[in-house]
Scaffold this motif. Structure first.
Motif, PDB file in Angstrom:
ATOM      1  N   MET A   1       0.863  -1.189   0.000  1.00 35.95           N
ATOM      2  CA  MET A   1       0.000   0.000   0.000  1.00 35.95           C
ATOM      3  C   MET A   1       0.899   1.240   0.000  1.00 35.95           C
ATOM      4  N   ASP A   2       1.199   1.763  -1.163  1.00 36.70           N
ATOM      5  CA  ASP A   2       2.084   2.908  -1.281  1.00 36.70           C
ATOM      6  C   ASP A   2       1.281   4.194  -1.411  1.00 36.70           C
ATOM      7  N   ASP A   3       1.995   5.302  -1.644  1.00 34.45           N
ATOM      8  CA  ASP A   3       1.316   6.595  -1.686  1.00 34.45           C
ATOM      9  C   ASP A   3       0.351   6.700  -2.856  1.00 34.45           C
ATOM     10  N   VAL A   4       0.682   6.052  -3.968  1.00 33.35           N
ATOM     11  CA  VAL A   4      -0.205   6.100  -5.119  1.00 33.35           C
ATOM     12  C   VAL A   4      -1.538   5.446  -4.789  1.00 33.35           C
ATOM     13  N   SER A   5      -1.492   4.278  -4.149  1.00 33.59           N
ATOM     14  CA  SER A   5      -2.740   3.599  -3.802  1.00 33.59           C
ATOM     15  C   SER A   5      -3.496   4.378  -2.749  1.00 33.59           C
ATOM     16  N   ALA A   6      -2.772   5.081  -1.883  1.00 37.07           N
ATOM     17  CA  ALA A   6      -3.468   5.899  -0.889  1.00 37.07           C
ATOM     18  C   ALA A   6      -4.247   7.002  -1.572  1.00 37.07           C
ATOM     19  N   GLU A   7      -3.650   7.651  -2.578  1.00 39.60           N
ATOM     20  CA  GLU A   7      -4.347   8.725  -3.284  1.00 39.60           C
ATOM     21  C   GLU A   7      -5.536   8.209  -4.072  1.00 39.60           C
ATOM     22  N   SER A   8      -5.428   6.990  -4.575  1.00 41.59           N
ATOM     23  CA  SER A   8      -6.503   6.447  -5.408  1.00 41.59           C
ATOM     24  C   SER A   8      -7.532   5.669  -4.610  1.00 41.59           C
ATOM     25  N   PHE A   9      -7.365   5.603  -3.291  1.00 44.41           N
ATOM     26  CA  PHE A   9      -8.240   4.776  -2.461  1.00 44.41           C
ATOM     27  C   PHE A   9      -9.704   5.149  -2.633  1.00 44.41           C
ATOM     28  N   GLY A  10      -9.998   6.457  -2.755  1.00 45.53           N
ATOM     29  CA  GLY A  10     -11.388   6.857  -2.910  1.00 45.53           C
ATOM     30  C   GLY A  10     -11.717   7.438  -4.261  1.00 45.53           C
ATOM     31  N   GLU A  11     -10.738   7.467  -5.174  1.00 45.36           N
ATOM     32  CA  GLU A  11     -10.973   8.165  -6.432  1.00 45.36           C
ATOM     33  C   GLU A  11     -11.927   7.410  -7.362  1.00 45.36           C
ATOM     34  N   VAL A 265      -7.446   8.934   5.760  1.00 43.22           N
ATOM     35  CA  VAL A 265      -6.882   8.109   6.835  1.00 43.22           C
ATOM     36  C   VAL A 265      -5.762   7.230   6.282  1.00 43.22           C
ATOM     37  N   VAL A 266      -5.960   6.649   5.091  1.00 41.75           N
ATOM     38  CA  VAL A 266      -4.920   5.832   4.467  1.00 41.75           C
ATOM     39  C   VAL A 266      -3.685   6.669   4.184  1.00 41.75           C
ATOM     40  N   ARG A 267      -3.894   7.898   3.693  1.00 39.93           N
ATOM     41  CA  ARG A 267      -2.755   8.777   3.418  1.00 39.93           C
ATOM     42  C   ARG A 267      -1.962   9.042   4.691  1.00 39.93           C
ATOM     43  N   ASP A 268      -2.653   9.307   5.803  1.00 42.32           N
ATOM     44  CA  ASP A 268      -1.960   9.513   7.076  1.00 42.32           C
ATOM     45  C   ASP A 268      -1.153   8.284   7.473  1.00 42.32           C
ATOM     46  N   ALA A 269      -1.748   7.094   7.259  1.00 39.58           N
ATOM     47  CA  ALA A 269      -1.054   5.858   7.625  1.00 39.58           C
ATOM     48  C   ALA A 269       0.188   5.644   6.773  1.00 39.58           C
ATOM     49  N   VAL A 270       0.102   5.976   5.473  1.00 41.62           N
ATOM     50  CA  VAL A 270       1.247   5.819   4.574  1.00 41.62           C
ATOM     51  C   VAL A 270       2.323   6.841   4.897  1.00 41.62           C
ATOM     52  N   VAL A 275       1.460   2.193   8.414  1.00 40.21           N
ATOM     53  CA  VAL A 275       0.940   1.064   7.658  1.00 40.21           C
ATOM     54  C   VAL A 275       2.009  -0.003   7.454  1.00 40.21           C
ATOM     55  N   ASP A 276       3.283   0.366   7.463  1.00 43.35           N
ATOM     56  CA  ASP A 276       4.373  -0.599   7.302  1.00 43.35           C
ATOM     57  C   ASP A 276       4.776  -1.209   8.636  1.00 43.35           C
ATOM     58  N   ARG A 277       4.637  -0.457   9.721  1.00 41.90           N
ATOM     59  CA  ARG A 277       5.052  -0.940  11.030  1.00 41.90           C
ATOM     60  C   ARG A 277       4.040  -1.888  11.663  1.00 41.90           C
ATOM     61  N   ASP A 278       2.765  -1.716  11.348  1.00 42.91           N
ATOM     62  CA  ASP A 278       1.718  -2.406  12.087  1.00 42.91           C
ATOM     63  C   ASP A 278       0.828  -3.211  11.137  1.00 42.91           C
ATOM     64  N   PRO A 279       1.039  -4.527  11.042  1.00 46.38           N
ATOM     65  CA  PRO A 279       0.211  -5.336  10.126  1.00 46.38           C
ATOM     66  C   PRO A 279      -1.258  -5.384  10.540  1.00 46.38           C
ATOM     67  N   VAL A 280      -1.540  -5.271  11.829  1.00 45.30           N
ATOM     68  CA  VAL A 280      -2.933  -5.258  12.277  1.00 45.30           C
ATOM     69  C   VAL A 280      -3.633  -4.002  11.769  1.00 45.30           C
ATOM     70  N   LEU A 281      -2.949  -2.869  11.848  1.00 46.48           N
ATOM     71  CA  LEU A 281      -3.507  -1.624  11.339  1.00 46.48           C
ATOM     72  C   LEU A 281      -3.747  -1.713   9.838  1.00 46.48           C
ATOM     73  N   LEU A 335     -10.327   4.298  13.851  1.00 44.58           N
ATOM     74  CA  LEU A 335      -9.132   3.956  13.078  1.00 44.58           C
ATOM     75  C   LEU A 335      -8.300   5.197  12.779  1.00 44.58           C
ATOM     76  N   ALA A 336      -8.956   6.317  12.523  1.00 40.47           N
ATOM     77  CA  ALA A 336      -8.233   7.558  12.248  1.00 40.47           C
ATOM     78  C   ALA A 336      -7.360   7.954  13.431  1.00 40.47           C
ATOM     79  N   LEU A 337      -7.875   7.786  14.655  1.00 39.81           N
ATOM     80  CA  LEU A 337      -7.073   8.093  15.836  1.00 39.81           C
ATOM     81  C   LEU A 337      -5.964   7.076  16.032  1.00 39.81           C
ATOM     82  N   ALA A 338      -6.254   5.806  15.746  1.00 37.41           N
ATOM     83  CA  ALA A 338      -5.231   4.772  15.906  1.00 37.41           C
ATOM     84  C   ALA A 338      -4.046   5.027  14.977  1.00 37.41           C
ATOM     85  N   VAL A 339      -4.310   5.508  13.770  1.00 31.50           N
ATOM     86  CA  VAL A 339      -3.238   5.819  12.823  1.00 31.50           C
ATOM     87  C   VAL A 339      -2.349   6.933  13.370  1.00 31.50           C
TER      88      VAL A 339
END
Length: 398
Positions: A1-11, A265-270, A275-281, A335-339
């Motif tokens: 899940m890289d930055d490109v996929s984060a930007e396209s998550f809702g597009e 929220v995905v963008r914040d995690a990326v 998103v790389d440190r926490d597989p559960v997240l 989830l937004a707060l957890a990120v």
């Protein structure tokens, strides 16, 4: 899940009608680009939409000024493009999407001719007088009373709460008890009440955890009401018909907004590396994405009339949808707060006695705490499913 996929998550979320309504989608996009809402007040934006003919396209008639009698697919397309353009929340949505279809279904021709043109032009704003301090999700418990006068009008006395747009509204449709000896859903009427009645109507804002005040208390002290919709005593039937409209095409637009929030929220995690440190997240983020698409396909299925037992399934579909999206949105706030981690506990300020200095993530979390209460609490939705869909015994009532 890289930055490109984060930007396209809702597009890409939302477009599913292909070539069927491509021309209409292009028309909607072009108009929204040519008429940016920036610089408009909420009132002037409503009038701009009215001049463009975009108010009332779902009424299935152009008689009152809309540009087209849109199909259901086209209504969904417009709602999606409106949300995708980040256009502002509508001041006139209660009049357009709730009252107007109710008048078309239950009102007189005189009422339709009187009220629908003003709504279609974006000139008259409505609010909804349903919930009360002792009758929120249990709407049949309303105690606001309306006494009929000798000239056929009514005097309304009581209190409503959680009333959106009450400070801006020109009119309010009010569910009130016109038979003083009645109980529950009997003896109720659906009244049309002008809001400009100084000394007879008082509006008090309700300040929330977010520091904002989107809702209001409304006090009626002998307020004058001109007329009922559907006749005296028909309030419950009319009110239930109106509530069914809250689960219409606007549900799909709501989900576009959800997709945009999830993308952030995905963008914040990326960006933070969470998103790389926490597989559960990472699993939670993917699950939110999958569940949102499931919500969309379920909404399309119910809007498309896939159900066979219409009377039973209409109530069940609406309650299932409310249960699903309310819990989904709450989990997104969590989830937004957890990120954000520990940083989510501190706001940017400034802090004042009137408002908290919170950011968008914190506001999302706080506001979503109410998702399982407003619009019918989870408990009420489960009761509807149990009694009206599964046929289980009704709970005893006082």
């Amino acid at each position: 899940m890289d930055d490109v996929s984060a930007e396209s998550f809702g597009e890409s979320f939302g477009e599913c009608f292909g070539e069927r309504d491509a021309a209409f989608r292009d028309e909607a996009r072009a108009w929204l680009r040519a008429h940016p809402p920036g610089g408009h007040t909420p009132r002037s934006w409503e009038r701009e939409l009215g001049r463009g003919g975009w108010i009332g396209i779902g009424w299935r008639t152009t008689e009152y000024g809309s540009r087209t009698a849109a199909t259901l697919d086209q209504q969904v397309v417009w709602a999606e493009e409106y949300a995708r353009a980040h256009a502002p929340a509508r001041l006139g949505h209660i009049g357009e999407h709730l009252l107007a279809p109710t008048l078309l279904a239950h009102g007189s021709r005189t009422q339709q001719d009187r009220y629908l043109p003003g709504i279609a032009r974006g000139e008259e704003v409505w609010c909804q007088g349903y919930s009360e301090p002792g009758a929120g999700s249990d709407l049949a418990g309303v105690r606001t009373a309306a006494v009929r006068e000798s000239d056929g009008s009514y005097r309304v006395t009581g209190q409503k709460i959680w009333t959106s747009h009450a400070r801006d509204a020109d009119h309010c449709f009010v569910l009130a008890r016109t038979d003083p000896g009645s109980r529950r859903h009997h003896g109720l009427s659906f009244l049309l009440v002008p809001m400009d009645q100084p000394g007879r109507i008082e509006v008090r804002p309700i300040r929330q955890l977010t520091g904002t005040a989107e809702f209001n208390e409304v006090f009626f002290d002998g307020a004058h009401a001109r007329e009922t919709v559907g006749g005296e005593g028909a309030g419950w039937r009319v009110a239930m018909g109106l509530l069914a409209l809250e689960r219409g095409a606007s549900t799909l637009a709501q989900q576009i907004g959800f997709a945009q929030e999830l993308r952030d929220v995905v963008r914040d995690a990326v960006d933070s590396g969470a998103v790389d440190r926490d597989p559960v997240l990472r699993h939670r983020l993917v699950r939110q994405w999958a569940e949102l698409h499931t919500l969309r396909w379920n909404a399309l299925r119910t809007l498309g009339g896939a159900s066979h037992n219409a009377a039973c399934d209409a109530a069940g579909d609406a309650s299932v949808a409310k249960l699903l999206w309310a819990r989904w949105h709450q989990r997104l706030g969590e989830l937004a707060l957890a990120v954000r981690g520990a940083a989510a506990t501190a706001g940017p300020g400034p802090w004042t006695p009137e408002a908290y200095g919170i950011d968008d993530t914190q506001r999302l979390f706080l506001f979503t705490r109410a998702d399982t209460v407003y619009g019918g609490s989870d408990e009420i939705q489960r009761t509807v499913i149990a009694e009206r869909v599964l046929g289980l015994p009704k709970e005893p009532r006082p």
